[in-house]
Design an enzyme around this catalytic site. Structure first.
Site, mmCIF file in Angstrom:
data_model
loop_
_atom_site.group_PDB
_atom_site.id
_atom_site.type_symbol
_atom_site.label_atom_id
_atom_site.label_comp_id
_atom_site.label_asym_id
_atom_site.label_seq_id
_atom_site.Cartn_x
_atom_site.Cartn_y
_atom_site.Cartn_z
ATOM 1 C CD GLU A 61 -2.203 1.415 2.688
ATOM 2 O OE1 GLU A 61 -2.261 0.635 3.652
ATOM 3 O OE2 GLU A 61 -3.370 2.415 2.709
ATOM 4 C CB CYS B 84 3.599 9.102 -3.995
ATOM 5 S SG CYS B 84 4.621 9.096 -5.749
ATOM 6 C CE1 TYR C 195 16.099 13.563 -11.650
ATOM 7 C CE2 TYR C 195 14.519 15.773 -10.912
ATOM 8 C CZ TYR C 195 15.716 15.417 -11.842
ATOM 9 O OH TYR C 195 16.975 15.919 -12.184
HETATM 10 O O1 1VU Z 1 4.830 11.400 -19.080
HETATM 11 P P1 1VU Z 1 4.219 12.771 -19.583
HETATM 12 O O2 1VU Z 1 4.513 14.027 -20.004
HETATM 13 O O3 1VU Z 1 3.039 12.970 -20.213
HETATM 14 O O4 1VU Z 1 3.782 13.499 -18.194
HETATM 15 C C1 1VU Z 1 3.445 13.550 -16.292
HETATM 16 C C2 1VU Z 1 3.172 14.550 -15.972
HETATM 17 O O5 1VU Z 1 2.674 15.480 -16.922
HETATM 18 C C3 1VU Z 1 2.551 13.776 -15.232
HETATM 19 N N1 1VU Z 1 2.083 14.230 -13.588
HETATM 20 C C4 1VU Z 1 1.046 14.891 -13.735
HETATM 21 N N2 1VU Z 1 -0.341 14.940 -14.023
HETATM 22 C C5 1VU Z 1 -1.821 15.341 -13.600
HETATM 23 N N3 1VU Z 1 -1.452 15.365 -12.693
HETATM 24 C C6 1VU Z 1 -0.064 16.033 -11.712
HETATM 25 N N4 1VU Z 1 -0.162 16.310 -10.660
HETATM 26 C C7 1VU Z 1 0.783 14.755 -12.665
HETATM 27 N N5 1VU Z 1 1.806 14.819 -12.017
HETATM 28 C C8 1VU Z 1 2.745 14.594 -13.346
HETATM 29 O O6 1VU Z 1 2.877 12.431 -15.457
HETATM 30 C C9 1VU Z 1 3.822 11.988 -15.996
HETATM 31 C C10 1VU Z 1 5.475 11.792 -15.352
HETATM 32 O O7 1VU Z 1 5.725 12.395 -14.526
HETATM 33 P P2 1VU Z 1 7.385 13.334 -13.814
HETATM 34 O O8 1VU Z 1 7.470 11.522 -13.803
HETATM 35 O O9 1VU Z 1 7.931 14.234 -14.269
HETATM 36 O O10 1VU Z 1 6.385 13.422 -12.212
HETATM 37 P P3 1VU Z 1 7.358 14.459 -11.389
HETATM 38 O O11 1VU Z 1 8.223 13.954 -10.630
HETATM 39 O O12 1VU Z 1 6.683 15.184 -11.489
HETATM 40 O O13 1VU Z 1 6.352 13.266 -9.111
HETATM 41 C C11 1VU Z 1 5.144 13.343 -9.763
HETATM 42 C C12 1VU Z 1 4.821 13.440 -8.320
HETATM 43 C C13 1VU Z 1 3.215 13.859 -8.276
HETATM 44 C C14 1VU Z 1 5.052 12.661 -7.180
HETATM 45 C C15 1VU Z 1 4.894 14.723 -7.916
HETATM 46 O O14 1VU Z 1 4.706 15.987 -8.896
HETATM 47 C C16 1VU Z 1 4.342 15.765 -6.599
HETATM 48 O O15 1VU Z 1 5.932 15.366 -5.889
HETATM 49 N N6 1VU Z 1 3.589 16.339 -6.421
HETATM 50 C C17 1VU Z 1 2.867 16.935 -5.339
HETATM 51 C C18 1VU Z 1 2.643 15.710 -3.763
HETATM 52 C C19 1VU Z 1 1.060 14.508 -4.586
HETATM 53 O O16 1VU Z 1 0.608 14.702 -4.911
HETATM 54 N N7 1VU Z 1 1.991 13.597 -4.113
HETATM 55 C C20 1VU Z 1 0.573 12.827 -4.176
HETATM 56 C C21 1VU Z 1 -0.128 12.588 -3.254
HETATM 57 S S1 1VU Z 1 -0.945 10.746 -3.536
HETATM 58 C C22 1VU Z 1 0.076 10.278 -2.019
HETATM 59 O O17 1VU Z 1 0.534 10.453 -1.779
HETATM 60 C C23 1VU Z 1 -0.537 8.727 -1.930
HETATM 61 C C24 1VU Z 1 -0.515 7.648 -2.347
#
Ligand code: 1VU
Length: 173
Positions: free
Chosen positions: A85, A89, A100
Site C-alpha cells: 500500500e 509519494c 523524476y
Molecule cells: O509523461 P508525461 O510528460 O506525459 O506526464 C508526466 C506528468 O505531466 C504527469 N503528471 C501529472 N499529471 C497530472 N497531474 C499531476 N499532478 C501530475 N504530475 C505529473 O505524469 C507524468 C510523469 O511526470 P513526472 O515523472 O515528471 O512526475 P513528477 O516528477 O512531477 O512526480 C509526480 C509527483 C506526483 C510525485 C510530484 O509531482 C509531486 O511530488 N507532487 C506533489 C505531491 C503529490 O501530489 N504527491 C502524490 C500525492 S498522493 C499520495 O502521496 C498518496 C499515495
C-alpha cells in the site's frame, strides 16, 4: 563516485533498521513529504516512515541529498502478502514534472518485487495526482480479489483507490 559527483541520481531501498545512515535518509524523506503533502500531519508521516512494516525507496542526489521518495506498507504473513500500500509519494517541488516521479515509481516497483515479493500496489491517490498514477500504469479498477486487500489497506476519504500490477519479469530499473 564520479557519477555521484556529477549530480547523478541513485535510488536506495531503505527501512528503519536502526542504522544511522538509514535514519538520516528517512529523516530527509520525512522533510520532503512534509513540504510536498501539506494535508498530511507531520507526526503521521513520521510515524509511518519509521514503522517497521513500511519500506521506502528514496531518490538521492550527490550521494546524500534526498529529493523524493515513495513509502509503502507491506502485509507479510497475511492473505495480503503480495500487496503493497503506497502511503506517500513525492518529489521535491523544484524538480517536479521533469521525469523524476516516473523514475521513482519504476525503481519502487523494482525493489518492491525484488525485496518484498510484491505483485500489486494499491494506493489512495490524491485527486490531483490521479493523472500521474495513471501514467505509471495504475488503474481505478481493482482486479485483486477483495479478500486479499479489503480490510488490510486503510480506508481513506477524499482519495481515489488505484491499483497497479507489478509485472513479474519486466525490467523496471
Ligand atoms: O509523461 P508525461 O510528460 O506525459 O506526464 C508526466 C506528468 O505531466 C504527469 N503528471 C501529472 N499529471 C497530472 N497531474 C499531476 N499532478 C501530475 N504530475 C505529473 O505524469 C507524468 C510523469 O511526470 P513526472 O515523472 O515528471 O512526475 P513528477 O516528477 O512531477 O512526480 C509526480 C509527483 C506526483 C510525485 C510530484 O509531482 C509531486 O511530488 N507532487 C506533489 C505531491 C503529490 O501530489 N504527491 C502524490 C500525492 S498522493 C499520495 O502521496 C498518496 C499515495
Amino acid at each position: 563516485t564520479e557519477r555521484e559527483r556529477s549530480g547523478e541520481l541513485t535510488a536506495k531501498y531503505v527501512k528503519n533498521d536502526g542504522s544511522i545512515e538509514n535514519g538520516r535518509l528517512l529523516t530527509g524523506l520525512k522533510n520532503v513529504f512534509s513540504k510536498c503533502l501539506p494535508n498530511m500531519p507531520k507526526e503521521y508521516i513520521c510515524r509511518l516512515i519509521f514503522e517497521r512494516r513500511h519500506k521506502s525507496v528514496v531518490i538521492v542526489r550527490n550521494g546524500s541529498q534526498v529529493i523524493g521518495g515513495i513509502t509503502y506498507r507491506t502485509f507479510p504473513n497475511t492473505p495480503a502478502a503480495r500487496l503493497g500500500e503506497i502511503a506517500f509519494c513525492a518529489v521535491a517541488q523544484t524538480l517536479q514534472v521533469t521525469g523524476y516521479g516516473t523514475r521513482l515509481m519504476n525503481w519502487t516497483k523494482h525493489y518492491a518485487r525484488q525485496m518484498d515479493g510484491l505483485e500489486y500496489f494499491l494506493t489512495y491517490a490524491d485527486n490531483n495526482a490521479v493523472g500521474y498514477f495513471s501514467k505509471q500504469s495504475f488503474t481505478k479498477t481493482v482486479s485483486l480479489e477483495k479478500d486479499k486487500w479489503y480490510g488490510f489497506i486503510k480506508d481513506y476519504d477524499g482519495g481515489t483507490l488505484m491499483e497497479c500490477r507489478i509485472h513479474p519479469t519486466l525490467p523496471y530499473a
